[in-house]
Design a protein around this motif. Structure first.
Motif, short mmCIF file in Angstrom:
data_model
loop_
_atom_site.label_atom_id
_atom_site.label_comp_id
_atom_site.label_asym_id
_atom_site.label_seq_id
_atom_site.Cartn_x
_atom_site.Cartn_y
_atom_site.Cartn_z
N TYR A 117 -6.84 -34.65 72.67
CA TYR A 117 -7.21 -35.99 73.09
C TYR A 117 -6.65 -37.02 72.11
O TYR A 117 -6.34 -36.71 70.97
CB TYR A 117 -8.74 -36.12 73.16
CG TYR A 117 -9.31 -35.31 74.30
CD1 TYR A 117 -9.53 -35.88 75.53
CD2 TYR A 117 -9.57 -33.96 74.14
CE1 TYR A 117 -10.02 -35.14 76.60
CE2 TYR A 117 -10.07 -33.20 75.19
CZ TYR A 117 -10.28 -33.80 76.41
OH TYR A 117 -10.76 -33.05 77.45
N VAL A 144 -15.73 -37.20 76.64
CA VAL A 144 -15.36 -36.28 77.72
C VAL A 144 -16.22 -35.02 77.62
O VAL A 144 -16.76 -34.55 78.62
CB VAL A 144 -13.85 -35.92 77.69
CG1 VAL A 144 -13.55 -34.76 78.62
CG2 VAL A 144 -13.02 -37.14 78.07
N LYS A 182 -12.91 -36.64 82.93
CA LYS A 182 -11.53 -36.17 82.95
C LYS A 182 -11.45 -35.07 83.99
O LYS A 182 -12.24 -34.14 83.99
CB LYS A 182 -11.11 -35.62 81.59
CG LYS A 182 -9.68 -35.10 81.62
CD LYS A 182 -9.28 -34.42 80.34
CE LYS A 182 -7.86 -33.90 80.51
NZ LYS A 182 -7.58 -32.82 79.60
N TYR A 239 -8.21 -39.71 84.13
CA TYR A 239 -9.44 -40.14 83.46
C TYR A 239 -10.02 -41.29 84.25
O TYR A 239 -9.30 -42.11 84.80
CB TYR A 239 -9.14 -40.63 82.05
CG TYR A 239 -8.71 -39.55 81.11
CD1 TYR A 239 -9.62 -38.98 80.22
CD2 TYR A 239 -7.40 -39.10 81.08
CE1 TYR A 239 -9.23 -37.98 79.33
CE2 TYR A 239 -6.99 -38.11 80.20
CZ TYR A 239 -7.92 -37.56 79.32
OH TYR A 239 -7.53 -36.58 78.46
N CYS A 256 -7.02 -45.45 76.65
CA CYS A 256 -8.29 -45.05 76.04
C CYS A 256 -9.14 -46.28 75.75
O CYS A 256 -8.67 -47.21 75.10
CB CYS A 256 -8.02 -44.26 74.76
SG CYS A 256 -9.53 -43.82 73.87
N GLU A 280 -0.57 -38.30 81.15
CA GLU A 280 -0.98 -37.58 82.36
C GLU A 280 -0.24 -36.28 82.46
O GLU A 280 0.85 -36.13 81.99
CB GLU A 280 -0.73 -38.45 83.59
CG GLU A 280 -1.62 -39.68 83.60
CD GLU A 280 -1.40 -40.54 84.82
OE1 GLU A 280 -0.92 -40.03 85.84
OE2 GLU A 280 -1.73 -41.73 84.74
#
Length: 122
Positions: free
Chosen positions: A60, A69, A90, A96, A113, A122
């Motif tokens: 991440y 997540v 996710k 997301y 984010c 992705e």
């Protein structure tokens, strides 16, 4: 508080059988303050928690994203739909989203984010 002292307190305060009254001390208050106010302590504690759960937090963009997540998953590793405490999901496809808690399964797809601002791969 420095990280080494935080680690010592963490070892003590994360025990299963913590003595009664241990959470009502100045040391405990300093420990919890360090988690919330000291980025180094927060990052270490969060990484330790996610490692102990076998969660691949290093994939991440930041620990806040990984932690949120992880918090969105149930014990079987599935998304907890309908839980108002979930703030990000996710999906297996690498997407997301922020759930819209209106009783349905709607969400807002995100590409950056919300915590560190990095573009989400992705």
């Amino acid at each position: 508080m420095d990280l080494e002292r935080f680690k010592q307190l963490h070892a003590y305060f994360s025990q299963q059988d913590l003595p009664e009254g241990a959470r009502e001390t100045e040391e405990y208050e300093a420990y919890t303050d360090a988690i919330h106010e000291n980025e180094e302590c927060y990052n270490w504690a969060t990484a330790e928690k996610l490692k102990s759960k076998g969660f691949d937090y290093e994939s991440y963009c930041c620990l806040m994203m990984a932690d949120n997540v992880y918090s969105s998953l149930d014990d079987a590793g599935e998304i907890r739909y309908g839980d108002p405490s979930v703030i990000i999901n996710k999906w297996d496809e690498g997407l997301y989203g922020i759930p819209i808690h209106d009783g349905g399964s709607s969400m807002v797809l995100i590409h950056y984010c919300p915590w560190c601002g990095k573009k989400i791969a992705e």
